[in-house]
Design a protein around this motif. Structure first.
Motif, short mmCIF file in Angstrom:
data_model
loop_
_atom_site.label_atom_id
_atom_site.label_comp_id
_atom_site.label_asym_id
_atom_site.label_seq_id
_atom_site.Cartn_x
_atom_site.Cartn_y
_atom_site.Cartn_z
N GLU A 6 0.84 -1.20 0.00
CA GLU A 6 0.00 0.00 0.00
C GLU A 6 0.87 1.25 0.00
OE1 GLU A 6 -2.10 -3.02 2.80
OE2 GLU A 6 -0.07 -2.34 2.36
N SER A 7 0.35 2.32 -0.57
CA SER A 7 1.02 3.61 -0.56
C SER A 7 -0.02 4.70 -0.75
CB SER A 7 2.07 3.69 -1.67
OG SER A 7 1.47 3.55 -2.94
N GLY A 8 0.41 5.94 -0.52
CA GLY A 8 -0.46 7.08 -0.79
C GLY A 8 -1.04 7.74 0.44
N GLY A 9 -0.77 7.20 1.61
CA GLY A 9 -1.28 7.81 2.83
C GLY A 9 -0.57 9.11 3.14
N GLY A 10 -1.08 9.80 4.15
CA GLY A 10 -0.47 11.05 4.56
C GLY A 10 -1.36 11.84 5.48
N SER A 17 -8.91 15.22 0.32
CA SER A 17 -8.98 13.98 -0.47
C SER A 17 -7.63 13.29 -0.51
CB SER A 17 -9.40 14.31 -1.90
OG SER A 17 -10.62 14.99 -1.94
N LEU A 18 -7.68 11.99 -0.67
CA LEU A 18 -6.48 11.17 -0.86
C LEU A 18 -6.84 9.97 -1.71
CD1 LEU A 18 -4.64 10.77 2.61
CD2 LEU A 18 -3.74 11.89 0.55
N THR A 19 -5.88 9.47 -2.47
CA THR A 19 -6.05 8.20 -3.17
C THR A 19 -4.96 7.24 -2.72
OG1 THR A 19 -7.13 9.17 -5.09
CG2 THR A 19 -6.09 7.04 -5.39
N LEU A 20 -5.37 6.12 -2.19
CA LEU A 20 -4.44 5.07 -1.78
C LEU A 20 -4.28 4.06 -2.91
CD1 LEU A 20 -5.78 4.36 1.83
CD2 LEU A 20 -4.21 6.15 1.04
N SER A 21 -3.09 3.50 -3.00
CA SER A 21 -2.80 2.47 -3.99
C SER A 21 -2.38 1.19 -3.30
CB SER A 21 -1.66 2.93 -4.92
OG SER A 21 -1.99 4.10 -5.60
#
Length: 115
Positions: A6-10, A17-21
């Motif tokens: 997983e990646s894309g957190g913050g 908005s955020l998009t996780l991968s």
């Protein structure tokens, strides 16, 4: 070997908005039901949403209308697009194979919603 990364957190402000991968390897993502789950501080694992291998999608009431689960078959990656984030969405987010709380999980990515 099944591997999920997983990646894309913050850190994001409320309403953001955020998009996780979730990059999958060792298997073909589109042949499997896939799920996002999360773990908030001091709480247990919580099911967020599922993308069924047959194509249907299901969301928990707490995220319905704000989160979208999607998949890119070309790069074997699962996504979670989150809008209208709330402080109560703060958690470590995991992707997993299967439904419910999943079977194989990645290491997770931290999402913090705070002003």
């Amino acid at each position: 070997e099944v591997q999920l990364v997983e990646s894309g957190g913050g850190l994001v402000q409320p309403g953001g908005s955020l998009t996780l991968s979730c990059a999958a390897s060792g298997f073909v993502l589109k042949h499997y039901t896939m799920t996002w789950i999360r773990k908030a501080p001091g709480k247990g694992l919580e099911w967020v949403c599922t993308f069924y291998s047959a194509g249907g999608r299901e969301y928990s009431d707490s995220v319905k209308g704000r989160f979208t689960i999607s998949r890119n078959d070309a790069n074997n990656t699962l996504y979670l697009t989150m809008i209208g984030l709330k402080p109560e969405d703060t958690a470590v987010y995991y992707c997993a194979t299967g439904s419910g709380l999943g079977t194989n999980r990645g290491q997770g990515t931290q999402v913090t919603v705070s002003s």
